[in-house]
Design an enzyme around this catalytic site. Sequence first.
Site, PDB file in Angstrom:
ATOM      1  N   ARG A  71       0.844  -1.197   0.000  1.00 53.89           N
ATOM      2  CA  ARG A  71       0.000   0.000   0.000  1.00 53.89           C
ATOM      3  C   ARG A  71       0.878   1.244   0.000  1.00 53.89           C
ATOM      4  O   ARG A  71       2.089   1.190   0.212  1.00 53.89           O
ATOM      5  CB  ARG A  71      -0.902   0.010   1.239  1.00 53.89           C
ATOM      6  CG  ARG A  71      -0.133   0.014   2.536  1.00 53.89           C
ATOM      7  CD  ARG A  71      -0.962   0.418   3.733  1.00 53.89           C
ATOM      8  NE  ARG A  71      -0.199   0.265   4.977  1.00 53.89           N
ATOM      9  CZ  ARG A  71       0.721   1.113   5.407  1.00 53.89           C
ATOM     10  NH1 ARG A  71       1.011   2.195   4.691  1.00 53.89           N
ATOM     11  NH2 ARG A  71       1.373   0.894   6.535  1.00 53.89           N
ATOM     12  N   VAL A  75       4.656   3.717   7.972  1.00 51.65           N
ATOM     13  CA  VAL A  75       4.361   2.640   8.909  1.00 51.65           C
ATOM     14  C   VAL A  75       3.104   2.954   9.718  1.00 51.65           C
ATOM     15  O   VAL A  75       2.821   4.114  10.047  1.00 51.65           O
ATOM     16  CB  VAL A  75       5.557   2.403   9.856  1.00 51.65           C
ATOM     17  CG1 VAL A  75       5.808   3.607  10.755  1.00 51.65           C
ATOM     18  CG2 VAL A  75       5.357   1.138  10.699  1.00 51.65           C
ATOM     19  N   THR A  76       2.330   1.927  10.009  1.00 48.81           N
ATOM     20  CA  THR A  76       1.203   2.060  10.925  1.00 48.81           C
ATOM     21  C   THR A  76       1.072   0.770  11.732  1.00 48.81           C
ATOM     22  O   THR A  76       1.799  -0.202  11.525  1.00 48.81           O
ATOM     23  CB  THR A  76      -0.104   2.395  10.197  1.00 48.81           C
ATOM     24  OG1 THR A  76      -1.082   2.839  11.157  1.00 48.81           O
ATOM     25  CG2 THR A  76      -0.655   1.195   9.440  1.00 48.81           C
ATOM     26  N   TYR A  77       0.131   0.794  12.659  1.00 51.82           N
ATOM     27  CA  TYR A  77      -0.111  -0.356  13.524  1.00 51.82           C
ATOM     28  C   TYR A  77      -1.559  -0.786  13.388  1.00 51.82           C
ATOM     29  O   TYR A  77      -2.468   0.049  13.319  1.00 51.82           O
ATOM     30  CB  TYR A  77       0.191   0.013  14.979  1.00 51.82           C
ATOM     31  CG  TYR A  77      -0.264  -1.030  15.983  1.00 51.82           C
ATOM     32  CD1 TYR A  77       0.395  -2.247  16.107  1.00 51.82           C
ATOM     33  CD2 TYR A  77      -1.373  -0.802  16.800  1.00 51.82           C
ATOM     34  CE1 TYR A  77      -0.032  -3.210  17.011  1.00 51.82           C
ATOM     35  CE2 TYR A  77      -1.803  -1.751  17.708  1.00 51.82           C
ATOM     36  CZ  TYR A  77      -1.134  -2.956  17.812  1.00 51.82           C
ATOM     37  OH  TYR A  77      -1.564  -3.905  18.700  1.00 51.82           O
ATOM     38  N   LEU A 139      -5.408   6.061   6.231  1.00 50.05           N
ATOM     39  CA  LEU A 139      -5.797   5.570   4.918  1.00 50.05           C
ATOM     40  C   LEU A 139      -4.569   5.098   4.161  1.00 50.05           C
ATOM     41  O   LEU A 139      -3.493   5.693   4.277  1.00 50.05           O
ATOM     42  CB  LEU A 139      -6.483   6.669   4.099  1.00 50.05           C
ATOM     43  CG  LEU A 139      -7.972   6.948   4.336  1.00 50.05           C
ATOM     44  CD1 LEU A 139      -8.219   7.451   5.742  1.00 50.05           C
ATOM     45  CD2 LEU A 139      -8.482   7.968   3.325  1.00 50.05           C
ATOM     46  N   GLY A 140      -4.719   4.040   3.381  1.00 57.62           N
ATOM     47  CA  GLY A 140      -3.647   3.568   2.511  1.00 57.62           C
ATOM     48  C   GLY A 140      -4.228   2.673   1.439  1.00 57.62           C
ATOM     49  O   GLY A 140      -4.998   1.761   1.752  1.00 57.62           O
ATOM     50  N   CYS A 169       2.484   6.829  10.403  1.00 55.53           N
ATOM     51  CA  CYS A 169       2.326   7.363   9.051  1.00 55.53           C
ATOM     52  C   CYS A 169       3.453   8.316   8.673  1.00 55.53           C
ATOM     53  O   CYS A 169       3.314   9.114   7.741  1.00 55.53           O
ATOM     54  CB  CYS A 169       0.963   8.055   8.899  1.00 55.53           C
ATOM     55  SG  CYS A 169      -0.431   7.013   9.393  1.00 55.53           S
TER      56      CYS A 169
END
Length: 220
Positions: A71, A75-77, A139-140, A169
């Site tokens: 995507r 980085v996200t969790y 969002l991604g 993000c």
Amino acid sequence: MPVHIRVLGLQPYNETWQAMQNFTNERTDDTDDQIWLVNHPPVFTQGLNGDAKHLLGHALENDIPIIQTDRGGQVTYHGPGQAVVYLLLDLKRAKLGVRDLISRMENAIIAYLDTLHIEATARSDAPGVYVNGDKIASLGLKIRKQRTYHGLALNLAMDMTPFHWITPCGLEGIQMTQIADELEDATAVPDMNACLTELSQILLAHLEPEITDEHPAFLE
């Protein structure tokens, strides 16, 4: 063409990602669009252009997996208590541009939060939804041959600790928040099923306003 909503519950991230890829690779011009409602066990995901510097020390020192995904974004969790909505759409057929789709996604989240009396906004410089400057939804997307997968993640009622182990993000100085922390009355926090059901209906209305009087098909 109708949009089918699939209620998948708690699912491993990797398997869900692979299923989205397979669906997108195998779909034809006649394949119905789908929206998948899901939540994941704890996982960090890194976007295509993600910078490793945004993974801080604790993210590398615990047993939460770090997955390089396809995507957009950094980085996200993801973890239990986070409402995740994946959009598997044919943009050409829907006559939607990517920026338009992102705006509709953001506006749908804002409209859903408004039903909970949480005032939220979007930012032109950083996709997502924010409450008093803190980020509540990320969002991604991945676009392949004008067909989308991945989607949005709305923090509902989760352990927020892992967000402190990354630069969410890639946004320096941004704090993450969640619905449970924005409501004074803990009994007003919706459960996961209620959140995903209402959010998906609002999202569908923003994507296809001409069919808001119809009920989409829910698939198990």
